[in-house]
Design an enzyme around this catalytic site. Structure first.
Site, PDB file in Angstrom:
ATOM      1  N   ASP A   1       0.830  -1.203   0.000  1.00 58.53           N
ATOM      2  CA  ASP A   1       0.000   0.000   0.000  1.00 58.53           C
ATOM      3  C   ASP A   1       0.868   1.258   0.000  1.00 58.53           C
ATOM      4  O   ASP A   1       1.858   1.332   0.724  1.00 58.53           O
ATOM      5  CB  ASP A   1      -0.878  -0.021   1.260  1.00 58.53           C
ATOM      6  CG  ASP A   1      -1.848   1.127   1.291  1.00 58.53           C
ATOM      7  OD1 ASP A   1      -2.738   1.162   0.432  1.00 58.53           O
ATOM      8  OD2 ASP A   1      -1.715   2.011   2.170  1.00 58.53           O
TER       9      ASP A   1
ATOM     10  N   GLU B   1       1.724  -0.482  -4.999  1.00 58.09           N
ATOM     11  CA  GLU B   1       0.780   0.573  -5.396  1.00 58.09           C
ATOM     12  C   GLU B   1       1.618   1.832  -5.587  1.00 58.09           C
ATOM     13  O   GLU B   1       2.078   2.434  -4.622  1.00 58.09           O
ATOM     14  CB  GLU B   1      -0.278   0.806  -4.309  1.00 58.09           C
ATOM     15  CG  GLU B   1      -1.336   1.796  -4.778  1.00 58.09           C
ATOM     16  CD  GLU B   1      -2.040   2.539  -3.635  1.00 58.09           C
ATOM     17  OE1 GLU B   1      -3.117   3.089  -3.897  1.00 58.09           O
ATOM     18  OE2 GLU B   1      -1.529   2.579  -2.510  1.00 58.09           O
TER      19      GLU B   1
HETATM   20  C1  GLC Z   1      -4.027   3.325  -0.529  1.00 59.76           C
HETATM   21  C2  GLC Z   1      -5.303   2.524  -0.444  1.00 59.76           C
HETATM   22  C3  GLC Z   1      -6.393   3.403   0.096  1.00 59.76           C
HETATM   23  C4  GLC Z   1      -6.004   3.854   1.481  1.00 59.76           C
HETATM   24  C5  GLC Z   1      -4.651   4.557   1.467  1.00 59.76           C
HETATM   25  C6  GLC Z   1      -4.109   4.707   2.852  1.00 59.76           C
HETATM   26  O1  GLC Z   1      -4.084   4.323  -1.466  1.00 59.76           O
HETATM   27  O2  GLC Z   1      -5.603   1.964  -1.692  1.00 59.76           O
HETATM   28  O3  GLC Z   1      -7.629   2.746   0.120  1.00 59.76           O
HETATM   29  O4  GLC Z   1      -6.964   4.744   1.979  1.00 59.76           O
HETATM   30  O5  GLC Z   1      -3.688   3.828   0.751  1.00 59.76           O
HETATM   31  O6  GLC Z   1      -3.738   3.474   3.379  1.00 59.76           O
END
Ligand code: GLC
Length: 542
Positions: free
Chosen positions: A210, A262
């Site tokens: 994440d 991500e």
């Molecule tokens: C990422 C996740 C999102 C979350 C954020 C903080 O972007 O996909 O859903 O709110 O991180 O963890």
């Protein structure tokens, strides 16, 4: 060790499970792991290769599970560790791999480490796992720097000391309930490597990381305004050390555990640095998701994506929707079909019929591209963005922290409709004691798994057929593509073997190229022509 060219993640179809909204087995209005286990035959029949679970750990749910209180257990409303073990084992029996979400940037403010930090002194070992700093101004009442939370408001919150007087501030790039971890701390590094081993030991086949590029910070915490470059908390050079260490952990399990980042990084060169041979295997491709439904734009993004990935030998990935963005049926039904996290504006006219037609075309286009694909739960049913959730039921901190200016992400997180004519549409059992945690639109009665199954014109049957073909076609998945000459607003390419994909994004029907047969189409051909907003998969001569 270089990435294996036959690695499973290179061409996989990965289904994203947002557990809270997938299937509720015990009637509390919240999806759970036994609910997912019961639907494994559905997922296997859909033809997917892996499941990615959004965070399933104990969490106060300040950010829907992205605020983790214990990285080694399961959120009680989702089930138990024993449920997770069963789920992993049963998924493996179905030939489905499991990817779990690891959140390294922050934990929950209920995590034992943060609770300990709160009751410890400034400069203590407990506080050094986070970013605590005194405030600015005479009485320390101003935040330590000018950083803003990604969810709105300042990125700092001031704590109270034991006697109730105001104390230090702590950093949170997201909600105040999500304190940022300090990755200069050896404790933090060791802890996460151990968490990785914990889940790899339990059979997880990969991790989704994440906010992977936000994790390290300039320890001086400089004001953004006075800090031109490099960025003090985004995509810093030292973040790569973390993933090199994680790669070593993954490799110690034999080389088939996937590390997927991500990464919202627009700069191609910096993006590819994450795929050095000893780092990540793959990352999400957001320019494709954010693109307008426009042939030239999509082609440019496809070419650029493939060009970026080829030299580092990483597979491209393609995704149309996820739990953070407006569902693409709605996006493609708006006048402006492009999307940005900073302009999630609801309440504009949406032509759902057009959006659905384009979503069908987009699915076939996406599944034909080289690399791996992600399906967000409900994509396969053609669910739309729910824009009219009453304010009192909204849960997303983005909505609250922007004072409603940004509607947030609840509209793409509404529980799935499985069967029946009215809510809860089989999401919860008939005798459920609670309603689904977000209300389902009554119009979803036509979009249940039950209603769509066996209907050849449904989104579900299109997904089933497409994923089935994608799996058996040797040219699909990992590999390359060759563009064919085509009219404006048409995307036409061949894959290795005898496969050709033609997507018509123009407003006129187009003539199909010579072919030996039609494998699948997103809309009926009209007098042999491919109508607007439609994609066809063709068998071509060898
Ligand atoms: C990422 C996740 C999102 C979350 C954020 C903080 O972007 O996909 O859903 O709110 O991180 O963890």
């Amino acid at each position: 060790m270089p990435a294996r060219t036959d690695a499973w993640w290179r061409g996989a179809a990965i289904y994203q499970v947002y557990t809270r909204s997938f299937a509720d087995s015990n009637g509390d209005g919240v999806g759970d792991l036994p609910g997912v286990r019961a639907k494994l035959p559905y997922l296997a029949a859909l033809g997917i290769d892996a499941l990615w679970f959004n965070p399933w750990y104990p969490s106060p749910m300040a950010d829907a599970g992205y605020d983790i209180a214990d990285y080694r257990d399961i959120e009680p409303s989702f089930g138990t560790l024993a449920d997770a073990d069963l789920l992993i084992a049963e998924a493996h029996d179905h030939g489905i791999r499991i990817i779990i979400d690891i959140v390294p940037n922050h934990c929950s403010d209920r995590h034992p480490w943060f609770l300990a930090a709160l009751t410890s002194e400034p400069d203590s070992a407990e506080r050094s796992r986070f970013w605590f700093r005194p405030g600015r101004g005479e009485d320390g009442s101003l935040p330590p720097n000018d950083w803003q939370s990604i969810f709105g408001g300042p990125a700092w919150t001031r704590i109270a000391t034991a006697d109730g007087t105001p104390g230090e501030w702590y950093l949170h790039l997201f909600a105040p309930e999500q304190p940022d971890l300090n990755w200069t701390s050896e404790d933090v590094r060791a802890e996460f490597e151990d968490v990785l081993r914990f889940w790899f030991d339990r059979g997880a086949d990969g991790i989704r990381i994440d906010s992977a590029a936000l994790v390290t910070k300039d320890p001086d915490l400089p004001d953004l305004a006075s800090h031109p470059s490099p960025h003090p908390y985004e995509d810093r050079d030292d973040v790569h050390e973390i993933y090199r260490a994680w790669r070593a952990v993954a490799e110690s399990y034999g080389g088939d555990r996937a590390l997927i980042g991500e990464l919202w990084i627009p700069d191609a060169e910096r993006f590819t640095r994450y795929f050095r041979p000893d780092e990540l295997h793959s990352a999400f491709n957001f320019p494709y998701l954010c693109s307008a439904w426009d042939a030239a734009r999509l082609r440019a993004i496809i070419d650029e994506t493939l060009a970026i990935h080829a030299p580092v030998d990483a597979p491209a990935t393609w995704v149309l929707s996820n739990h953070d963005v407006d569902r693409h049926v709605s996006r493609y039904g708006r006048a402006d079909t492009s999307f940005g996290l900073d302009r999630r504006e609801h309440g504009r006219p949406v032509d759902l019929e057009l959006g659905t037609r384009r979503a069908r075309a987009a699915a076939l286009l996406t599944f034909a591209l080289p690399g791996a694909v992600y399906v967000y739960q409900g994509d396969e049913l053609g669910l739309w963005e729910v824009e009219d959730i009453p304010a009192g039921l909204r849960q997303d901190p983005i909505w609250r922290r922007t004072g409603g200016a940004d509607p947030g992400r609840d509209g793409c997180r509404v529980p799935l409709p499985w069967s029946g004519a009215q809510p809860p549409f089989g999401f919860s059992p008939d005798d459920a004691r609670a309603r689904p945690w977000l209300p389902q639109p009554t119009g979803w009665s036509e979009l249940t798994v039950e209603a769509e199954s066996g209907d050849p014109s449904s989104m579900l049957e299109l997904y089933r057929a497409a994923l089935r073909i994608r799996r058996r076609e040797p040219g699909l998945g990992d590999g390359g593509l060759r563009w064919m000459e085509s009219g404006e607003s048409v995307l036409d390419f061949v894959r290795d073997g005898r496969f050709r994909c033609v997507a018509n994004l123009s407003s006129d029907a187009v003539v199909l190229p010579a072919h030996d047969g039609v494998l699948l189409q997103s809309a009926d051909l009209v007098d042999g022509l491919l109508p607007p907003d439609a994609t066809v998969w063709l068998r071509i001569g060898g």
